[in-house]
Scaffold this motif. Sequence first.
Motif, PDB file in Angstrom:
ATOM      1  N   GLY A 197       0.816  -1.361   0.124  1.00  0.00           N
ATOM      2  CA  GLY A 197       0.048  -0.030  -0.030  1.00  0.00           C
ATOM      3  C   GLY A 197       0.924   1.530  -0.034  1.00  0.00           C
ATOM      4  N   ILE A 198       2.186   1.052   0.644  1.00  0.00           N
ATOM      5  CA  ILE A 198       2.849   2.400   0.797  1.00  0.00           C
ATOM      6  C   ILE A 198       3.488   2.645  -0.648  1.00  0.00           C
ATOM      7  N   VAL A 199       3.735   1.429  -1.475  1.00  0.00           N
ATOM      8  CA  VAL A 199       4.540   1.725  -2.707  1.00  0.00           C
ATOM      9  C   VAL A 199       3.501   2.304  -3.470  1.00  0.00           C
ATOM     10  N   LEU A 200       2.095   1.978  -3.346  1.00  0.00           N
ATOM     11  CA  LEU A 200       1.012   2.663  -4.339  1.00  0.00           C
ATOM     12  C   LEU A 200       0.804   4.269  -4.082  1.00  0.00           C
ATOM     13  N   LEU A 201       0.934   4.216  -2.849  1.00  0.00           N
ATOM     14  CA  LEU A 201       0.743   5.563  -2.148  1.00  0.00           C
ATOM     15  C   LEU A 201       1.587   6.714  -3.067  1.00  0.00           C
ATOM     16  N   GLY A 202       2.822   6.222  -3.512  1.00  0.00           N
ATOM     17  CA  GLY A 202       3.712   6.977  -4.177  1.00  0.00           C
ATOM     18  C   GLY A 202       2.985   7.680  -5.553  1.00  0.00           C
ATOM     19  N   LEU A 203       1.974   6.858  -6.179  1.00  0.00           N
ATOM     20  CA  LEU A 203       1.390   7.463  -7.393  1.00  0.00           C
ATOM     21  C   LEU A 203       0.412   8.627  -7.206  1.00  0.00           C
ATOM     22  N   LYS A 204       0.072   8.901  -5.662  1.00  0.00           N
ATOM     23  CA  LYS A 204      -0.646   9.974  -5.660  1.00  0.00           C
ATOM     24  C   LYS A 204       0.230  11.411  -5.593  1.00  0.00           C
ATOM     25  N   LEU A 205       1.529  11.404  -5.690  1.00  0.00           N
ATOM     26  CA  LEU A 205       2.348  12.501  -5.466  1.00  0.00           C
ATOM     27  C   LEU A 205       3.185  12.714  -6.672  1.00  0.00           C
ATOM     28  N   SER A 206       3.040  13.859  -7.272  1.00  0.00           N
ATOM     29  CA  SER A 206       3.997  14.416  -8.449  1.00  0.00           C
ATOM     30  C   SER A 206       4.706  15.747  -7.868  1.00  0.00           C
ATOM     31  N   LEU A 207       6.018  15.513  -8.438  1.00  0.00           N
ATOM     32  CA  LEU A 207       6.872  16.550  -8.147  1.00  0.00           C
ATOM     33  C   LEU A 207       6.438  18.085  -8.580  1.00  0.00           C
ATOM     34  N   ASP A 208       5.711  17.878  -9.699  1.00  0.00           N
ATOM     35  CA  ASP A 208       5.391  19.312 -10.526  1.00  0.00           C
ATOM     36  C   ASP A 208       4.260  19.886  -9.568  1.00  0.00           C
ATOM     37  N   ASP A 209       3.421  18.986  -8.938  1.00  0.00           N
ATOM     38  CA  ASP A 209       2.342  19.644  -8.098  1.00  0.00           C
ATOM     39  C   ASP A 209       3.132  20.213  -6.716  1.00  0.00           C
ATOM     40  N   VAL A 210       3.979  19.423  -6.276  1.00  0.00           N
ATOM     41  CA  VAL A 210       4.457  19.959  -5.265  1.00  0.00           C
ATOM     42  C   VAL A 210       5.268  21.393  -5.152  1.00  0.00           C
ATOM     43  N   LEU A 211       6.235  21.589  -6.574  1.00  0.00           N
ATOM     44  CA  LEU A 211       6.787  22.909  -6.723  1.00  0.00           C
ATOM     45  C   LEU A 211       5.688  23.741  -7.060  1.00  0.00           C
ATOM     46  N   ALA A 267      -6.526   0.155  -5.267  1.00  0.00           N
ATOM     47  CA  ALA A 267      -6.032  -1.000  -4.727  1.00  0.00           C
ATOM     48  C   ALA A 267      -5.169  -0.588  -3.331  1.00  0.00           C
ATOM     49  N   GLN A 268      -4.735   0.773  -3.624  1.00  0.00           N
ATOM     50  CA  GLN A 268      -3.777   1.180  -2.309  1.00  0.00           C
ATOM     51  C   GLN A 268      -4.873   1.297  -1.185  1.00  0.00           C
ATOM     52  N   GLU A 269      -5.988   1.764  -1.244  1.00  0.00           N
ATOM     53  CA  GLU A 269      -7.057   1.927  -0.107  1.00  0.00           C
ATOM     54  C   GLU A 269      -7.142   0.640   0.323  1.00  0.00           C
ATOM     55  N   LEU A 270      -7.571  -0.393  -0.480  1.00  0.00           N
ATOM     56  CA  LEU A 270      -7.860  -1.848   0.101  1.00  0.00           C
ATOM     57  C   LEU A 270      -6.640  -2.242   0.677  1.00  0.00           C
ATOM     58  N   LEU A 271      -5.587  -2.293   0.315  1.00  0.00           N
ATOM     59  CA  LEU A 271      -4.267  -2.883   0.945  1.00  0.00           C
ATOM     60  C   LEU A 271      -4.053  -2.081   2.238  1.00  0.00           C
ATOM     61  N   LEU A 272      -4.195  -1.143   2.280  1.00  0.00           N
ATOM     62  CA  LEU A 272      -3.906  -0.147   3.618  1.00  0.00           C
ATOM     63  C   LEU A 272      -5.174  -0.581   4.616  1.00  0.00           C
ATOM     64  N   ALA A 273      -6.156  -0.721   4.114  1.00  0.00           N
ATOM     65  CA  ALA A 273      -7.369  -0.957   5.232  1.00  0.00           C
ATOM     66  C   ALA A 273      -7.238  -2.256   5.664  1.00  0.00           C
ATOM     67  N   ALA A 274      -6.734  -3.215   4.868  1.00  0.00           N
ATOM     68  CA  ALA A 274      -6.454  -4.558   5.262  1.00  0.00           C
ATOM     69  C   ALA A 274      -5.561  -4.597   6.165  1.00  0.00           C
ATOM     70  N   ALA A 275      -4.220  -3.908   6.078  1.00  0.00           N
ATOM     71  CA  ALA A 275      -3.171  -3.859   7.018  1.00  0.00           C
ATOM     72  C   ALA A 275      -3.516  -3.311   8.200  1.00  0.00           C
ATOM     73  N   LEU A 276      -4.304  -2.207   8.117  1.00  0.00           N
ATOM     74  CA  LEU A 276      -4.719  -1.495   9.492  1.00  0.00           C
ATOM     75  C   LEU A 276      -5.800  -2.179  10.170  1.00  0.00           C
ATOM     76  N   PHE A 277      -6.565  -3.357   9.446  1.00  0.00           N
ATOM     77  CA  PHE A 277      -7.361  -4.008  10.262  1.00  0.00           C
ATOM     78  C   PHE A 277      -6.452  -5.000  11.048  1.00  0.00           C
TER      79      PHE A 277
END
Length: 351
Positions: A88-102, A300-310
């Motif tokens: 889930g943490i790996v897929l969390l990276g797809l939410k972040l773009s360096l262009d948006d940050v800058l 997929a990221q939300e499902l994986l993290l939800a299973a992990a947090l459960f």
Amino acid sequence: MALLGSPRPTRAAPAPRRTPGKLPGLAMAAAGVGLAWAVHRLVPAVPMLTAAVVLGIVAAHLPGVRARVRGAGKPGLTLAGKRLMRAGIVLLGLKLSLDDVLGLGWATVVMVIAVVAATFFGTLWLGRRLGLRGDQPLLIATGYSICGASAIGAVSEVSGSDEEDVATSVALVTLCGTLAIAVLPLLHHPLGLGDAQFGRWAGASVHDVGQVVATAQTAGPAALADAVLVKLMRVALLAPLVAAVVVAVRSRRGHDKGAGKASGKRPPLVPLFVVGFLAMVAVRTTGWLPGSALDLAQHAQELLLAAALFGLGSAVHLPTLTRTGGRVAALGLCSWVVIAGASYGGVLLTT
């Protein structure tokens, strides 16, 4: 009566105990995800990840269920809390773009780094002064300063933290993040914040991404957009923080080895799941992935993290938690005040 001298009947050797497999626990985690999704659908203000943690805690203490959770389900739930968390943490990276940050400007980037540093080191110092056990100060500091339970899971992977310390820290950071959903919108206008400012404040001070969304959406789409971007900037700091923890762990183990103590395997300087997270950030920055692929990855990221947090929630043992509950609660409250105050001042200075 048996004749004298006749051999005694031999007892059959007891059958070897079968170690429970991982499937029952993974099935429990899947059921927990389904229930968490249903709760979120019925009450949209409650993020699915928050519901997953709470349901895991409930399952661990519910008569008729807790025996299975702590017995046959434990191997699979432990697997979910560790391996699925990494994915889930790996897929969390797809939410972040360096262009948006800058696009937010360097002043905001510096503000976020300062808020994270103040919260992390302040919480770590206070936790040590309060005498909290094990890695609790480190994990709570990580959860409050970066991205809640996801950050706690990432750091616990490289620090080798005790499962109870991880579960206690996740429960605390989830509780405070859930309270923020109700408390922060009440302070929007009394603190004199515009909608965009409120969004940045929520993004800089609330722990989990889902909790940030639930908090910021009360002020409209502009607040929500800024909140998510600021929050993801905090998420980006997960990689250097994990690397710093690895360096500290290596140093500690090297010291223990020099003192004649057993030393475990040295963790890699940058764990594989952190490399995956950074790779996903790079992929998102290229703009190669279509919107449909990003949407699929988010689900997929939300499902994986939800299973992990459960799974992590199911490891919480409330009787054990109550032994240090007062000190843990005090640390959580102080850390909450620090990050809320520092981020409020930072937003006023940079907008």
